[in-house]
Enzyme design. Structure first.
Site, short mmCIF file in Angstrom:
data_model
loop_
_atom_site.label_atom_id
_atom_site.label_comp_id
_atom_site.label_asym_id
_atom_site.label_seq_id
_atom_site.Cartn_x
_atom_site.Cartn_y
_atom_site.Cartn_z
CB ALA A 187 -9.13 33.66 -14.23
CB SER B 123 -0.56 -5.87 2.26
OG SER B 123 -0.46 -7.12 2.32
CD GLU C 293 7.43 6.39 3.68
OE1 GLU C 293 6.43 6.31 2.84
OE2 GLU C 293 8.40 5.65 3.51
CE LYS D 194 -2.07 0.39 6.74
NZ LYS D 194 -2.22 0.12 5.43
CE LYS E 260 7.19 2.09 3.11
NZ LYS E 260 7.06 3.00 1.95
#
Length: 677
Positions: A36, A84, A121, A123, A298
DNA sequence: GATCCTCGAGTTCC
DNA sequence: CTCGAGGATC
């Protein structure tokens, strides 16, 4: 009227307060002020900007949704291509090792070198989106497109609440292009669909399509109505910024800029830890609150990433290991019906084969007509298929928006596809049935399969293929015929060698000594499943006692009510069924001795007890098992058939009933004394 | 009479 | 696993 210095300051204060609150709320998921209060500040800023348009800045929180609908998206050429990541099929531990081995080979590392460090990580299952910040201000957002050229979707990206319009830093890079994924949380997806459904509008198929559709909305107002979120995971073009040395530090830096970075990331050393991450995330997958396709590994060091480079437009330093999709779209090729052993007509959707939940699904049951109508599935429809819970494929619903012209509602056949008998659907029942009985070869096959089933007589080697052949070759019409089969007859059949034939004959011999309850269950009497068969066996002790029991006697059996009792008497009243059972028994069945409800206690055996109130020492369950162990029965309500009412403290209306009907009422000590008599 | 719970029946894929 | 139906319970 011109804005005063005070107005400028006030606008600045409001902008900062709102930006900070939004960052805490959307990006850090850690609200700092009540909703609020946020709304109040927001309206104050809106009012101020309305009266002094010169106070409006591009990074103002009021500017998330703005601008008129576009005619088309402008093309955007990516300075650094949006590539990609290669998706691996072997996602096992071996797959992680294969990736690691490739990396080590390319880096010319030897066995004596330490393990390579990776950042693992998630995807995300959404839409790739590049955000371009110039001097800290969000100036452009673009989709991936073909990787070289995407579409400009800046206005829509601005509606994503967790995307900062301005980086939280005093010394922003001249250019910082962030790569990440726009996605829709499951909660937002559900909320949006609920709202759409309530308003009678089209719903989204899944969160991924929701994200893609929202980003590609030409009208930013529509995009804003479909709430998206964002996770940053990489970089595009950079000017005036010292790149961090590793992927892990890079993501930390992006988070420090106020960009949303998912916290499920882990720096690990070596392939085994990669596989551990994959396994851990698979477990967490359902509780993440958003959809993921899998995980991404990675190489952490950026200098090594550069050294590894790219091969055919895919980085050699990263790999994606996917999870099987939990939901997929496919097309309904046909809706056929199956006839079960009870004659039940079950519609089954034949699907264009689709890989979902780790297997290829080409059939899915539609259960019954109501189900088909509720999900509104038609031949030619695109449907959402899911592997429910564990294994069984299920049609979630039809995607009505993609329905081709000229489809018709599914209709039940009026005649059985197997035997052409009339199909009936009794008033008020969900299931339609073939009325052919044993005339119907589908029902006969079903009956025989049930007879041989694992929980019934457990005739190993007698599966659907063999039953199919035996019935079609007219070798077997009823269960008793199975026991006249010879090794020679069997050996002549398809896919049956001498060995299999011999073992089936031996199985049939062995099965004659099964327990009585298996035989009763195997008969396939309607409403008599495994549990009821056990109760019947325990209660009556012999097959003939069951066959000759009248409805009243059957009602004394556990969990047998009027419908089940009627079904059993009806079955045995039928001359054909009686004869079939007698022919079976004549094959030489000798049942293993039945452990009866030991009627050791003459006072209790055969008596019906009703328990009411709280007994001083016994629990209800204890009293019940004592009675049942002694051959008695526990009923729920008092009737004239009740032998004793056992009353404890705070007995209720059952006590009144007992007194009215003149049934004996006893307390716990009296009850216990019955067992010692 | 309404509600909860358990059982029965049908089903997929490897 | 899922649904539907029967039985038990309140």
């Amino acid at each position: 009227m011109f804005a005063t210095d005070a107005d400028f300051k006030r606008a600045l204060v409001l902008r900062d307060a709102l930006t900070e609150a939004a960052h805490r709320y959307y990006t850090l998921d850690d609200p700092s002020i009540p909703d609020a209060e946020y709304d109040r500040l927001f309206r104050a800023l809106q009012a101020l900007e309305a009266s002094h348009p010169e106070l409006q800045t591009p990074d103002s929180p009021t500017q998330r949704v703005g601008g008129a609908p576009l005619a088309a998206f402008a093309p955007v050429r990516h300075a650094v291509p949006m590539l990609s990541i290669r998706t691996e099929t072997d996602v096992t531990v071996a797959g992680a090792h294969a990736f690691d081995a490739r990396v080590r080979r390319e880096l010319k590392l030897t066995d004596s070198d330490p393990p390579v460090e990776y950042l693992a990580e998630l995807k995300f299952d959404g839409l790739a989106l590049a955000l371009r910040y110039e001097n800290g201000i969000l100036v452009r957002a673009a989709t991936r497109g073909d990787g070289e050229t995407g579409e400009e979707v800046t206005l829509n990206a601005r509606t994503i609440a967790s995307v900062p319009l301005k980086l939280r830093t005093d010394s922003p890079p001249a250019v910082l292009e962030v790569r990440g994924e726009a996605y829709m949380t499951r909660a937002d997806f559900d909320r949006y669909n609920d709202k759409q459904r309530a308003a009678g509008f089209a719903t989204l198929v899944n969160p991924r399509n929701g994200a893609a559709g929202s980003i590609r909305q030409l009208d930013p107002k529509l995009a804003a109505a479909r709430p998206l979120s964002y996770f940053a995971y990489g970089l595009g073009e950079i000017q005036g910024w010292q790149l961090p040395p590793t992927q892990a530090v890079l993501l930390d830096a992006l988070a420090a800029f106020g960009l949303p970075v998912n916290k499920e990331r882990r720096a690990v050393a070596g392939p085994d830890e990669l596989a551990n991450f994959h396994r851990d995330i698979a477990v967490k997958r359902d509780s993440l609150g958003f959809d993921i396709d899998g995980v991404v590994y990675k190489v952490n060091r950026r200098d090594w990433q550069e050294q590894l480079g790219f091969v055919s437009r895919e980085p050699r330093w990263a790999v994606a290991h996917k999870f099987p999709a939990q939901e997929e779209l496919t097309r309904v090729l046909a809706i056929e019906v199956q006839v079960g052993r009870t004659g039940a007509i079950t519609p089954v959707a034949r699907l264009e084969p689709v890989f979902v939940g780790g297997v290829t699904v080409s059939n899915a049951t539609l259960h019954n007509l109501d189900e088909v109508r509720r999900k509104d599935v038609r031949v030619g429809d695109t449907v959402i298929v899911r592997r429910a819970g564990d294994v069984i494929p299920e049609v979630v619903r039809s995607v009505v928006e993609r329905r081709p012209e000229g489809t018709t509602e599914f209709a039940l056949p009026t005649h059985c596809p197997e035997c052409s008998s009339i199909v009936e659907r009794p008033e008020g029942e969900a299931i339609a049935r073939c009325t052919g009985g044993m005339i119907c070869s589908a029902q006969r096959k079903g009956m025989l399969l049930h007879f041989a089933a694992r929980r019934a007589l457990n005739i190993e080697g007698l599966g659907d293929k063999l039953v199919e052949q035996l019935v079609d070759a007219n070798l077997v019409h009823e269960a008793a015929d199975l026991f006249t089969l010879t090794q020679a007859q069997l050996a002549g059949l398809d896919r049956m060698g001498d060995k299999s034939a011999t073992s089936v004959v031996a199985e049939l011999e062995k099965v004659k000594h099964a327990e009585l309850h298996r035989f009763i269950f195997a008969l396939g009497i309607r409403h008599v499943g495994e549990t009821t068969a056990k109760d019947l066996a325990k209660h009556f002790g012999t097959i003939h006692a069951v066959m000759n029991a009248d409805e009243n006697a059957l009602l004394d059996v556990n969990d047998v009510g009027p419908i089940v009792a009627a079904s059993i008497t009806h079955f045995f009243a039928n001359e054909k069924n009686r004869n079939a059972v007698e022919r079976l028994l004549a094959c030489g069945f000798e049942f293993a001795p039945v452990v009866m409800n030991a009627p050791t206690n003459a006072i209790i055996a055969g008596k019906t007890f009703v328990l009411t109130g709280t007994l001083p020492t016994l629990k209800r369950e204890d009293a019940k098992s004592m009675i049942e162990a002694a051959g008695g029965k526990v009923a729920g309500s008092v009737s004239k058939k009740t032998s004793y009412v056992v009353a404890g403290a705070e007995a209720g209306t059952k006590l009144d009933d007992a007194q009215r009907l003149g049934v004996a009422v006893i307390d716990e000590p009296e009850f216990l004394s019955l067992f010692n008599a």
